[in-house]
Each structure stands twice: as C-alpha cells, then as structure tokens.
Design an enzyme around this catalytic site. Structure first.
Site, PDB file in Angstrom:
ATOM      1  N   GLU A 198      29.086 -49.441 -62.139  1.00  0.00           N
ATOM      2  CA  GLU A 198      29.708 -49.804 -60.858  1.00  0.00           C
ATOM      3  C   GLU A 198      30.935 -48.924 -60.739  1.00  0.00           C
ATOM      4  OE1 GLU A 198      31.867 -50.637 -58.182  1.00  0.00           O
ATOM      5  OE2 GLU A 198      32.541 -52.420 -59.276  1.00  0.00           O
ATOM      6  N   CYS A 231      37.763 -51.162 -55.698  1.00  0.00           N
ATOM      7  CA  CYS A 231      36.725 -50.134 -55.562  1.00  0.00           C
ATOM      8  C   CYS A 231      36.013 -50.231 -54.222  1.00  0.00           C
ATOM      9  CB  CYS A 231      35.721 -50.242 -56.706  1.00  0.00           C
ATOM     10  SG  CYS A 231      34.910 -51.846 -56.836  1.00  0.00           S
ATOM     11  N   GLU A 269      38.667 -40.973 -53.847  1.00  0.00           N
ATOM     12  CA  GLU A 269      39.174 -42.334 -53.991  1.00  0.00           C
ATOM     13  C   GLU A 269      40.629 -42.292 -54.446  1.00  0.00           C
ATOM     14  OE1 GLU A 269      37.355 -46.453 -55.672  1.00  0.00           O
ATOM     15  OE2 GLU A 269      37.388 -44.781 -57.085  1.00  0.00           O
TER      16      GLU A 269
END
Length: 493
Positions: free
Chosen positions: A261, A295, A393
């Site tokens: 993940e 996230c 990110e």
C-alpha cells in the site's frame, strides 16, 4: 539504557525486543531515540534491532508456523485470542492515543478515535474469520472425484508499518494474518514504535503462543534483512512507492507474496453544481487532516477553469480559519508535521513549485512563534498537471489547484499520474459522481471529500500498490488456496 517514555504511556520493556514469546535485549545494545515534533525533544528511547535480532525473530515465527499450534488451531480459538487482545487494548486506548500524539503530533482530539478504530480491527477480523468459508467442496470433472478447495495460511508474515498512522495500519496487517493462522514479525517505523510495543504486550497478556507475535524495532538496514530473509513467506508493507518498488523486486526474486500500500497523488474533481464555498471548505479542511500526511490525501483539486479563481478564494478563506498549534490543545485544528526531515521536504516542494511557475496563493512557510515542526496550510493555484508539485507525493498540507476545460479534460488530468490510490468527485448529483468515478483509475472514490471506510477493501491501482487491506478481501493476501481431489468411491485396483 535510560527509560524515557511519553507521559501516560506505560511500556514495561522499551529497552527490549519481543521475540519467541520473550522480551530480549537487542544484540548490539543500541537504542533508537524518538523525537516529538511539537517539542523537538526526545520523548522515548527504545531498543534497536540489528540483522541478528531480525533473523532471530524470523526463526521464532518460522518455528511457530512449522511446529507450533497456531496454524492448526481452530478458527474459533484464534478468533477468541484476537478478541482477548482487543479487550486488553481497549483498556489501553488512552496510552495508545498519548503515544500517537507524542510521536507525530496527532491531535489529542483525533488520536483516541484513530487508535480506537485500530483496536476494533482485531475484533472485526475475529468475526470475519469465523464466518469465512475456509473449506468448500464442489464437483470435479475428474470422474469419481470431489474437489475440496481449502484456504490455508500463507506462512510467516513481515508486517512493516509507516509512521503516519502506526497503530491503525499495523492492526490492518496483523489482524487478518493472525486469524488466518500466520505468525507475524512487526516492524514499525523507528519514528513511531510505541503502539507496536503495546500490541506486543497485549498479545503476551492474551496468551498467544510463543513466536506468533514478534516485535523488532529497527532502521532501514535491518528492515531490509527482514525482507530478504527466506524464512518470510509474505511481506505486507505500507509506505513510499520507492521503498515498495525495492521490496517488490527483492520479494519477486524468491517469489515471496507481497501486499504493498504505497503513495498517492489523489484528485478531487469539482463539478459546476458544487458551490465554491462548500468546495473550498472541504478542500481546505481535508488537506490539513494529520497535517496532510495521509497517503489517500486529496492533494490535487481539478476545477472548471472558469471557476478557478472563485474556488481559490474560497479555499484561502477557509485556510485562514484553520487554527495551527499544539496537538495537546483541544481547540487546535492542525498540529505539526511529523519530523524535521519531513518539514524540510515540504519546504523543498514549495520552492520547486514556485520555480516551475505555480502561484503560491497562500501559506508556504513555517509557522512563526511556535516551537516544533509547524507549517502553514498551503495553496498553489494555476498549477500545470505536469509540474513536480502535481506529480509527486508531498505528504504535507499543500494543495494544488488545477484548471480543467471540461469534465472530460478533468478526468484526463485525474488519470495523468503514476498513482491511483484515492479520488473524489465534488457534486450534488450522485449519478454524475458514480459515472465519473468509474472513469477514474483509482482504487477508492468518494463523493464530496476524503471519506474512507476501512472495514472495506482499501488499496490502489498502478504505482499506488498491490492488494487490498480491510474487510473480507483483506484476508486474501494471507491465504494460499489448495485444491484436493478425493475419490468418492473405492480406489481402483
């Protein structure tokens, strides 16, 4: 090693590792210092594992799987053990919350809710396990045979959790692993180890057999040893895409199973029927959740070009209302970012955004007058989707506002990314949200915000990962499927 722990956190053996059912001193005698982001001071000192300790933990888990009772216990017996753990941890929610706040500056108003949900994951998987079809029978095309389809535990599991939601993410890994019959080696982030210590103590108190739960706290080198150890059958990792790629390559070389993940750069598509003030409030309040360190964060807002400026004004108006301050203050709405290196990473991205031509419309600086790693809620406007701040990110309270010509262009921009973890469509029309949501290449989508239900399967497309965590689907990565063909009549002579 001096005992240093946050206030209201009572860990019995912070100077030890939990291996094979015993609290043992680390081989090297080294320790890890945990720095609190709102004080910039050491709030905990815990044991540091090296490669020898990691190998010992794998050996203990291997023994528990190959020769211990856990994999052969009934599902109900394992479920009852998980329920005992959950009950013990319910009594320690204040400690778990205090640890969460001390380690990464999670708001004291938010921390109990987050860790409480994590505890209930154990109980939820006890129920899921007892209702799961572990063995089914069906007809076979082989004459005189019946097929038995059996789900068996995958084996020894390495559970590697990140620092942003350490308790919740760790329980999403260990709960399905344990109910499936898999022993686990917990490897929390060195910045957030305390929740894993409390989980290990709960496992010990609940009477789980030796080696079923192990805990090694370590930096990257020892963690890499865990990934490479051939005694580990399956790796469950949550963290950066770069680390996920490395783990996938190492695991692939020996065909170890993986759940990954990873990162996200999730879009929020705003449609014309959504009022600017409503969209602005949701977007501003979302990017400041856990200081943007999520996230699944909606970090790209894709808006109609002709409404760009009014939505920007609405976001700025709401960002100005966000109270940034100590996570211990019940009125605080955004605390610090988790660590100094993360603060510097965010500053780097802000500088890059400005250099590449995005307009810094609000924020973009450290908060003055506060000790700790505090950063302002930040909005960039007129962002091109090819800019670094729109593609990478950031993991901080930085929102990019991207104009789109129309809905088709908005969907194109949403999908123009290597990630595919989360998404949202801002509209009052549920049918429109559904139709657009089906076109977005992401594992999760919610209407009007970053809504998530972690009792359902969660995970991403593309570079956002492999596999799912949560719900019944969360069992699948911890199971191997075996087919047995058994004769229904007498064996042929």
């Amino acid at each position: 090693m001096a005992t240093v722990l946050p206030e209201n956190v009572n860990i019995k053996h912070p100077d030890k590792l939990f291996i094979g059912g015993e609290w043992v001193a680390p081989t090297s005698g080294d320790s890890i210092e945990v720095v609190s982001p709102h004080t910039e001071e050491v709030c905990a000192v815990i044991a540091e594992a090296n490669a020898d300790d990691v190998n010992a933990a794998v050996a203990a888990a291997r023994q528990a799987f190959d020769h211990g009772p856990w994999p052969t216990m009934s599902v109900s017996e394992r479920a009852n053990a998980l329920r005992r753990m959950a009950e013990i941890l319910r009594g320690r929610i204040p400690e778990l919350a205090a640890a969460f706040t001390a380690e990464i500056g999670a708001l004291s108003s938010f921390a109990p809710v987050a860790v409480g949900g994590a505890v209930e994951t154990l109980a939820a998987y006890a129920d899921i396990g007892e209702n799961y079809a572990w063995e089914t029978s069906r007809p076979s095309t082989v004459p005189g045979n019946t097929a038995h389809v059996i789900r068996e535990p995958v084996g020894v599991v390495a559970a590697i959790a990140p620092w942003n939601m350490p308790g919740a993410i760790m329980t999403q890994k260990i709960a399905p692993a344990l109910i499936s019959g898999c022993p686990v080696i917990m490897k929390p982030s060195p910045e957030t180890p305390l929740e894993a210590y409390i989980i290990a103590e709960a496992a010990e108190e609940a009477g789980l057999p030796a080696g079923v739960i192990n805990l090694v706290t370590a930096h990257r080198e020892a963690a890499d040893q865990l990934v490479q150890n051939p005694g580990v059958d399956k790796i469950s990792f949550t963290g950066s895409t770069a680390a996920g790629r490395h783990i996938a390559s190492v695991a692939g070389a020996r065909m170890a199973r993986v759940t990954l993940e990873l990162g996200g750069k999730s879009p929020a598509i705003v449609l014309d029927d959504m009022p600017a003030e409503v969209a602005g409030k949701i977007l501003a309040r979302t990017i400041t959740i856990l200081s943007g360190q999520v996230c699944a964060m909606l970090s790209r807002a894709i808006v109609p070009a002709h409404r760009h400026d009014e939505i920007a004004e609405a976001i700025i108006a709401e960002m100005k209302q966000v109270k940034v301050g100590s996570p211990l203050d019940p009125e605080t709405e955004m605390g610090p970012v988790a660590m100094k290196r993360q603060l510097e990473r965010i500053e780097h991205y802000v500088e890059t955004g400005i250099k590449e031509g995005a307009i810094l419309a609000y924020g973009g600086r450290r908060v003055e007058g506060l000790k700790g790693y505090y950063f302002e809620p930040t909005l960039f406007t007129n962002v091109d989707n090819k800019m670094t701040i729109a593609r990478e990110e950031i993991f901080g309270p930085v929102l990019s506002l991207i104009p789109a010509r129309d809905v088709d262009h908005a969907v194109e921009l949403a999908n123009e990314t290597e990630y595919g973890l989360n998404s949202s469509v801002f509209t009052n029309d549920a049918e429109a949200a559904y139709a657009i949501g089906r076109r977005i290449r992401a594992g999760n989508m919610a209407q009007n915000g970053m809504n998530a239900d972690f009792t359902l399967p969660f995970g991403g497309f593309k570079c956002s990962g492999i596999g799912r965590e949560g719900g019944v689907e969360g069992l699948t990565p911890y199971i191997e499927t075996k087919v047995m063909l058994l004769q229904t009549g007498e064996a042929a002579e």
